[in-house]
Design a protein around this motif. Sequence first.
Motif, mmCIF file in Angstrom:
data_model
loop_
_atom_site.group_PDB
_atom_site.id
_atom_site.type_symbol
_atom_site.label_atom_id
_atom_site.label_comp_id
_atom_site.label_asym_id
_atom_site.label_seq_id
_atom_site.Cartn_x
_atom_site.Cartn_y
_atom_site.Cartn_z
ATOM 1 N N GLN A 102 1.136 -1.458 0.185
ATOM 2 C CA GLN A 102 0.168 0.157 0.007
ATOM 3 C C GLN A 102 1.042 1.155 -0.113
ATOM 4 N N ASP A 103 0.181 1.947 -0.681
ATOM 5 C CA ASP A 103 1.453 3.706 -1.230
ATOM 6 C C ASP A 103 1.058 4.410 0.135
ATOM 7 N N GLU A 149 2.067 0.367 -4.642
ATOM 8 C CA GLU A 149 3.545 0.596 -5.613
ATOM 9 C C GLU A 149 4.167 -0.687 -5.381
ATOM 10 N N LEU A 150 5.301 -1.401 -6.525
ATOM 11 C CA LEU A 150 5.532 -2.250 -6.695
ATOM 12 C C LEU A 150 7.016 -1.644 -6.527
ATOM 13 N N LEU A 151 7.119 -2.634 -5.550
ATOM 14 C CA LEU A 151 8.966 -2.524 -5.322
ATOM 15 C C LEU A 151 9.672 -3.454 -5.454
ATOM 16 N N GLU A 152 10.748 -4.008 -6.114
ATOM 17 C CA GLU A 152 11.476 -4.578 -6.270
ATOM 18 C C GLU A 152 11.465 -5.849 -5.477
ATOM 19 N N THR A 153 12.473 -6.428 -4.940
ATOM 20 C CA THR A 153 12.061 -7.797 -3.688
ATOM 21 C C THR A 153 13.298 -7.009 -2.818
ATOM 22 N N ASP A 154 14.398 -6.597 -3.526
ATOM 23 C CA ASP A 154 15.777 -6.072 -2.301
ATOM 24 C C ASP A 154 15.109 -4.942 -1.987
ATOM 25 N N GLN A 155 14.259 -4.276 -2.176
ATOM 26 C CA GLN A 155 14.056 -3.041 -1.885
ATOM 27 C C GLN A 155 12.951 -2.750 -0.748
ATOM 28 N N LEU A 156 12.617 -4.081 -0.071
ATOM 29 C CA LEU A 156 11.775 -4.415 0.867
ATOM 30 C C LEU A 156 12.748 -4.327 2.311
ATOM 31 N N GLU A 157 11.729 -3.255 2.796
ATOM 32 C CA GLU A 157 12.901 -3.451 4.599
ATOM 33 C C GLU A 157 11.950 -5.076 5.031
ATOM 34 N N PRO A 158 12.966 -5.307 5.377
ATOM 35 C CA PRO A 158 12.499 -6.622 6.517
ATOM 36 C C PRO A 158 11.541 -6.603 7.597
ATOM 37 N N ALA A 159 10.784 -7.402 8.252
ATOM 38 C CA ALA A 159 9.697 -7.339 8.828
ATOM 39 C C ALA A 159 10.187 -7.495 10.239
ATOM 40 N N ARG A 160 9.571 -6.589 10.748
ATOM 41 C CA ARG A 160 10.238 -6.120 12.547
ATOM 42 C C ARG A 160 8.937 -6.186 13.338
ATOM 43 N N VAL A 161 8.729 -7.723 14.408
ATOM 44 C CA VAL A 161 7.964 -8.162 15.578
ATOM 45 C C VAL A 161 9.257 -7.918 16.497
#
Length: 92
Positions: A17-18, A75-87
């Motif tokens: 989601q943008d 928005e579409l993001l290349e997977t290497d631009q995604l931030e790691p999930a934080r739990v």
Amino acid sequence: MSELARLYRWETFSTRQDLAVMPEYNAVCVSGADKACLAKSPTCGHAEDADDWMRAHLRETGHVHFRRVFTDFAELLETDQLEPARVKRVRA
């Protein structure tokens, strides 16, 4: 005629989601015995505003069936631009 070699590079993309654009909420009255009313709410910035419109329409007409519409922007993001999930772990 010679064949041209083409190289296609496939990337893995993910959608999210943008958050720079607020989602939109709408309601449409679908009540009616022979034909749907089709009265539409204005575009609302919050779900509660669309719910308020439905309640007002109910008071005016007695109609109780609505289609709710939620629209967001992605928005579409290349997977290497995604931030790691934080739990956050909660211990009981």
